[in-house]
Scaffold this active site. Sequence first.
Site, PDB file in Angstrom:
ATOM      1  N   ASP A  51      46.342  48.482  41.077  1.00  0.00           N
ATOM      2  CA  ASP A  51      47.695  48.256  41.575  1.00  0.00           C
ATOM      3  C   ASP A  51      48.700  49.184  40.888  1.00  0.00           C
ATOM      4  O   ASP A  51      49.863  49.237  41.266  1.00  0.00           O
ATOM      5  CB  ASP A  51      48.110  46.791  41.445  1.00  0.00           C
ATOM      6  N   SER A  52      48.208  49.961  39.925  1.00  0.00           N
ATOM      7  CA  SER A  52      49.010  51.045  39.349  1.00  0.00           C
ATOM      8  C   SER A  52      49.430  52.041  40.415  1.00  0.00           C
ATOM      9  O   SER A  52      50.355  52.843  40.198  1.00  0.00           O
ATOM     10  CB  SER A  52      48.216  51.768  38.250  1.00  0.00           C
ATOM     11  N   ASP A  90      42.077  46.090  42.854  1.00  0.00           N
ATOM     12  CA  ASP A  90      42.981  45.147  42.205  1.00  0.00           C
ATOM     13  C   ASP A  90      43.578  44.192  43.231  1.00  0.00           C
ATOM     14  O   ASP A  90      44.049  44.620  44.295  1.00  0.00           O
ATOM     15  CB  ASP A  90      44.137  45.899  41.527  1.00  0.00           C
ATOM     16  N   GLU A 122      43.845  39.807  37.074  1.00  0.00           N
ATOM     17  CA  GLU A 122      44.378  39.685  35.716  1.00  0.00           C
ATOM     18  C   GLU A 122      44.221  38.233  35.281  1.00  0.00           C
ATOM     19  O   GLU A 122      44.688  37.309  35.949  1.00  0.00           O
ATOM     20  CB  GLU A 122      45.836  40.142  35.665  1.00  0.00           C
ATOM     21  N   GLU A 189      43.013  45.659  28.041  1.00  0.00           N
ATOM     22  CA  GLU A 189      44.073  46.678  28.034  1.00  0.00           C
ATOM     23  C   GLU A 189      45.048  46.471  26.874  1.00  0.00           C
ATOM     24  O   GLU A 189      45.440  45.343  26.563  1.00  0.00           O
ATOM     25  CB  GLU A 189      44.854  46.653  29.349  1.00  0.00           C
TER      26      GLU A 189
END
Length: 278
Positions: A51-52, A90, A122, A189
């Site tokens: 999703d970056s 993602d 996440e 992360e």
Amino acid sequence: MSSQKQETVRRLAAPDIMRRKGGEPIVCLTAYDAPTAALLDEHCDLLLVGDSVGMVVHGLPNTVGVTLEMMILHGQAVMRGSKKAMVVIDMPFGSYEGGKEIAYENCARVMKETGAQGVKLESGPTVPETIAYLVQRGIPVMGHVGLRPQAVLTDGAFKAKGKTDDERLRVIAEAEATADAGAFAVVIEGTAEGVAREITEIIDKPTVGIGASSACDGQILVTNDMLGMFDWTPKFVRKYADLRSEIDRAAASYASDVKARRFPAEVETYFSKKPASQ
């Protein structure tokens, strides 16, 4: 037509990644389009449609504004461009936090419409239950602990995790719960080296680090960062190229040639055919 059968390449899948625990490091990069995926495919075990993409491609300030439709569109492109690497997509903010049934519906849609081999979530406090629900229904899930970009509005900024005892215990607990729920791998992360090392030793699933030291079972970077597309990158990024400067130089040369009428030249121009002599 040739009688020889075209050799098919088998994509890596969740079991292949799981078997790499404690073995040869897992190579991962992000991909958002078909041409880039085709270039990275030969070198990577796993391509993450992160999703970056919202920040590095669409210019958003963070990942919170990324939609399910955006992830599906980019996921389809990456699947078209790659053949060997496992492709994981993602799940964007808001697509899985509202309950395990809603999460399943959205994850199943992503899997159906892209053909990807897994999704990534996440792993907040309530997510392991959702991961277990998804895995039991045939959806391979990759977890994500430590610095969680989708929680930026809660944290106030992108901050490294695991520097205090409380944070250490929380991140380790989230990683254990994520692995126990059935995730085939866990991204760690922006987390202190000691915590990442401890998680990697404790859980029986591969860990993939991004800003979490070489103690992890594999590594991932945002490809645009690794290629030097931005002036600023996080501390944990190593730039393997300087494409920003290369693109700037190429665009400047092109603009100069156009303004001076050096481009297109004769070799780059089409001409009418001369009529045949009578």
